[in-house]
Design a protein around this motif. Structure first.
Motif, short mmCIF file in Angstrom:
data_model
loop_
_atom_site.label_atom_id
_atom_site.label_comp_id
_atom_site.label_asym_id
_atom_site.label_seq_id
_atom_site.Cartn_x
_atom_site.Cartn_y
_atom_site.Cartn_z
N VAL A 7 0.86 -1.18 0.00
CA VAL A 7 0.00 0.00 0.00
C VAL A 7 0.90 1.24 0.00
CG1 VAL A 7 -1.83 1.27 1.19
CG2 VAL A 7 -1.76 -1.25 1.29
N GLY A 8 0.86 2.00 -1.08
CA GLY A 8 1.74 3.15 -1.23
C GLY A 8 3.09 2.70 -1.75
N CYS A 9 3.17 2.39 -3.03
CA CYS A 9 4.36 1.75 -3.58
C CYS A 9 5.24 2.75 -4.31
CB CYS A 9 3.96 0.59 -4.49
SG CYS A 9 5.30 -0.55 -4.82
N GLY A 10 6.03 3.51 -3.53
CA GLY A 10 7.00 4.42 -4.11
C GLY A 10 8.35 3.74 -4.24
N ARG A 11 9.42 4.50 -4.03
CA ARG A 11 10.75 3.96 -4.25
C ARG A 11 11.09 2.82 -3.27
NH1 ARG A 11 13.92 9.66 -4.65
NH2 ARG A 11 12.49 10.08 -2.91
N VAL A 12 10.77 3.01 -1.99
CA VAL A 12 11.07 1.96 -1.01
C VAL A 12 10.20 0.73 -1.26
CG1 VAL A 12 11.12 1.36 1.43
CG2 VAL A 12 11.79 3.65 0.71
N LEU A 32 -1.18 -1.18 -4.37
CA LEU A 32 -2.12 -0.05 -4.34
C LEU A 32 -1.38 1.27 -4.38
CD1 LEU A 32 -4.93 1.25 -3.87
CD2 LEU A 32 -4.56 0.92 -1.41
N ASN A 33 -1.68 2.08 -5.39
CA ASN A 33 -1.21 3.45 -5.49
C ASN A 33 -2.38 4.35 -5.86
OD1 ASN A 33 1.45 3.38 -4.73
ND2 ASN A 33 2.30 3.37 -6.79
N PRO A 34 -2.28 5.66 -5.61
CA PRO A 34 -3.42 6.55 -5.86
C PRO A 34 -3.87 6.60 -7.32
CG PRO A 34 -1.81 7.62 -4.44
CD PRO A 34 -1.17 6.37 -4.95
N SER A 35 -2.92 6.50 -8.26
CA SER A 35 -3.27 6.57 -9.67
C SER A 35 -3.02 5.24 -10.36
CB SER A 35 -2.49 7.67 -10.38
OG SER A 35 -1.12 7.30 -10.53
N ALA A 36 -3.80 4.99 -11.41
CA ALA A 36 -3.64 3.74 -12.14
C ALA A 36 -2.27 3.64 -12.78
CB ALA A 36 -4.74 3.63 -13.21
N ALA A 42 4.56 0.55 -10.87
CA ALA A 42 5.13 -0.20 -9.76
C ALA A 42 5.11 -1.69 -10.03
CB ALA A 42 4.39 0.13 -8.47
N VAL A 43 3.98 -2.19 -10.53
CA VAL A 43 3.85 -3.61 -10.84
C VAL A 43 4.85 -4.02 -11.93
CG1 VAL A 43 2.33 -5.31 -11.93
CG2 VAL A 43 1.47 -3.87 -10.08
N GLU A 44 5.01 -3.16 -12.92
CA GLU A 44 5.98 -3.45 -13.99
C GLU A 44 7.40 -3.54 -13.43
OE1 GLU A 44 7.46 -1.68 -18.32
OE2 GLU A 44 6.02 -0.55 -17.09
N PHE A 45 7.75 -2.61 -12.53
CA PHE A 45 9.09 -2.64 -11.94
C PHE A 45 9.29 -3.87 -11.08
CE2 PHE A 45 12.02 -1.78 -8.46
CZ PHE A 45 13.15 -1.36 -9.14
N ILE A 46 8.28 -4.18 -10.25
CA ILE A 46 8.38 -5.34 -9.35
C ILE A 46 8.44 -6.64 -10.15
CG2 ILE A 46 7.13 -6.64 -7.57
CD1 ILE A 46 5.94 -3.88 -6.71
N GLY A 47 7.69 -6.68 -11.25
CA GLY A 47 7.63 -7.89 -12.06
C GLY A 47 6.61 -8.88 -11.55
N ALA A 48 5.70 -8.41 -10.70
CA ALA A 48 4.67 -9.28 -10.14
C ALA A 48 3.59 -8.40 -9.52
CB ALA A 48 5.25 -10.22 -9.09
N GLY A 49 2.43 -9.00 -9.26
CA GLY A 49 1.35 -8.28 -8.58
C GLY A 49 0.30 -7.75 -9.51
N ARG A 50 -0.78 -7.27 -8.89
CA ARG A 50 -1.91 -6.68 -9.60
C ARG A 50 -2.06 -5.24 -9.17
NH1 ARG A 50 -8.28 -7.41 -8.47
NH2 ARG A 50 -7.43 -7.02 -6.39
N ALA A 51 -2.13 -4.32 -10.12
CA ALA A 51 -2.26 -2.90 -9.81
C ALA A 51 -3.69 -2.56 -9.43
CB ALA A 51 -1.83 -2.06 -11.02
N VAL A 52 -3.86 -1.86 -8.29
CA VAL A 52 -5.18 -1.40 -7.86
C VAL A 52 -5.06 0.04 -7.36
CG1 VAL A 52 -5.96 -3.72 -7.24
CG2 VAL A 52 -4.91 -2.28 -5.51
N THR A 53 -6.18 0.74 -7.34
CA THR A 53 -6.19 2.13 -6.89
C THR A 53 -7.18 2.38 -5.76
OG1 THR A 53 -7.83 2.71 -8.59
CG2 THR A 53 -5.50 2.97 -9.17
#
Length: 282
Positions: A7-12, A32-36, A42-53
């Protein structure tokens, strides 16, 4: 494998989620981030997960990493606590260096185990941070179960965890600010002063790098007090006063900082430390 929601996926958040996902320490589920667009990035960088807002779109998970700015930690905890009926027990972690695990009290109140886990490193660039993370010290405190899980996940990706006293988190984090965050500011002031003094711009970077590397090498080898040089270390108060005034004429705030840092340098040269407290703990 434990499921992780971020929840809140910035640099850290991106750095840790990528490391945990790639190493198999945790399975990244929802991000989960505020914008799609930011969630998708973030999901693209991580290489896993589902993006939600939207908080309502988060599926139940075993561990929640709340990697939002400090001011948002308690509001997010309160929002997550409203979903406790769907997730009666989970672990929640935040990464603030200045705030303790108690900021997640709304989640603790509904049966979750909470902790803070602060990696002591610069996250200016997540890709670089992920490559440099091996051996990173991480300060951890909070509930026993959450501390154990945070420690397990962090050690799995190469961290070196240590305990932090919750009552002194602000001082603990301020130490990291002194050690790291102020360094770019000091170098920026040095470069501007050199350029203002007529040093060719193409030489300022070389001067900065040479002096900074020498200082770091000496501090690492001999400790701060023995590595200290310059007019304040020599006790040359006349030079310090003249330079302070010259810098104040250039920029009052920079001059004030120079005077304060010089006073601390003189204290370090005389006593071997800058603090006035005799005890080692506050």
């Amino acid at each position: 494998m434990r499921r992780l929601n971020v929840v809140g996926c910035g640099r850290v958040g991106k750095t840790l989620a990528r490391l945990w996902s790639q190493s198999g320490a945790l399975m990244v589920q929802d991000v989960l981030n505020p914008s799609a667009s930011s969630a998708a990035n973030a999901v693209e960088f991580i290489g896993a997960g589902r993006a939600v807002t939207d908080m309502a779109d988060l599926r139940p998970a075993d561990t929640y990493l709340i990697a939002a700015p400090d001011a948002l930690l308690q509001p997010i905890a309160t929002q997550l606590a409203e979903r406790c009926a769907a997730v009666p027990h989970a672990i929640a972690l935040h990464c603030s260096g200045a705030l303790g695990a108690d900021v997640l009290a709304p989640l603790r109140a509904c049966g979750w185990s909470v902790a803070s886990a602060h990696p002591v490193m610069s996250f200016a660039d997540p890709a670089s941070a992920a490559k440099q993370f091996q051996g990173t010290p991480c300060g951890v405190e909070g509930d026993a179960e959450a501390v154990a899980e945070a420690t397990r996940a962090l050690v799995h990706v190469g961290a070196e965890c240590f305990g932090v006293e919750p009552a002194h988190k602000r001082l603990y984090h301020a130490a990291a600010v002194y050690s790291s965050n102020f360094l770019p500011v000091l170098q920026a002031v040095a470069i501007e002063l050199w350029e203002h003094s007529g040093v060719p711009p193409e030489l300022t970077r070389h001067l900065m790098e040479r002096l900074m590397r020498n200082a770091v090498d000496n501090i690492s080898a001999f400790g701060p007090a023995a590595a200290l040089t310059g007019p304040a270390a020599r006790g040359d108060s006349a030079v310090v006063a003249a330079q302070t005034q010259a810098i104040q004429d250039w920029d009052p705030l920079a001059g004030e900082a120079y005077g304060a840092l010089s006073a601390l340098a003189m204290r370090l040269a005389k006593t071997g430390k800058v603090g006035t407290r005799e005890d080692t703990q506050c």
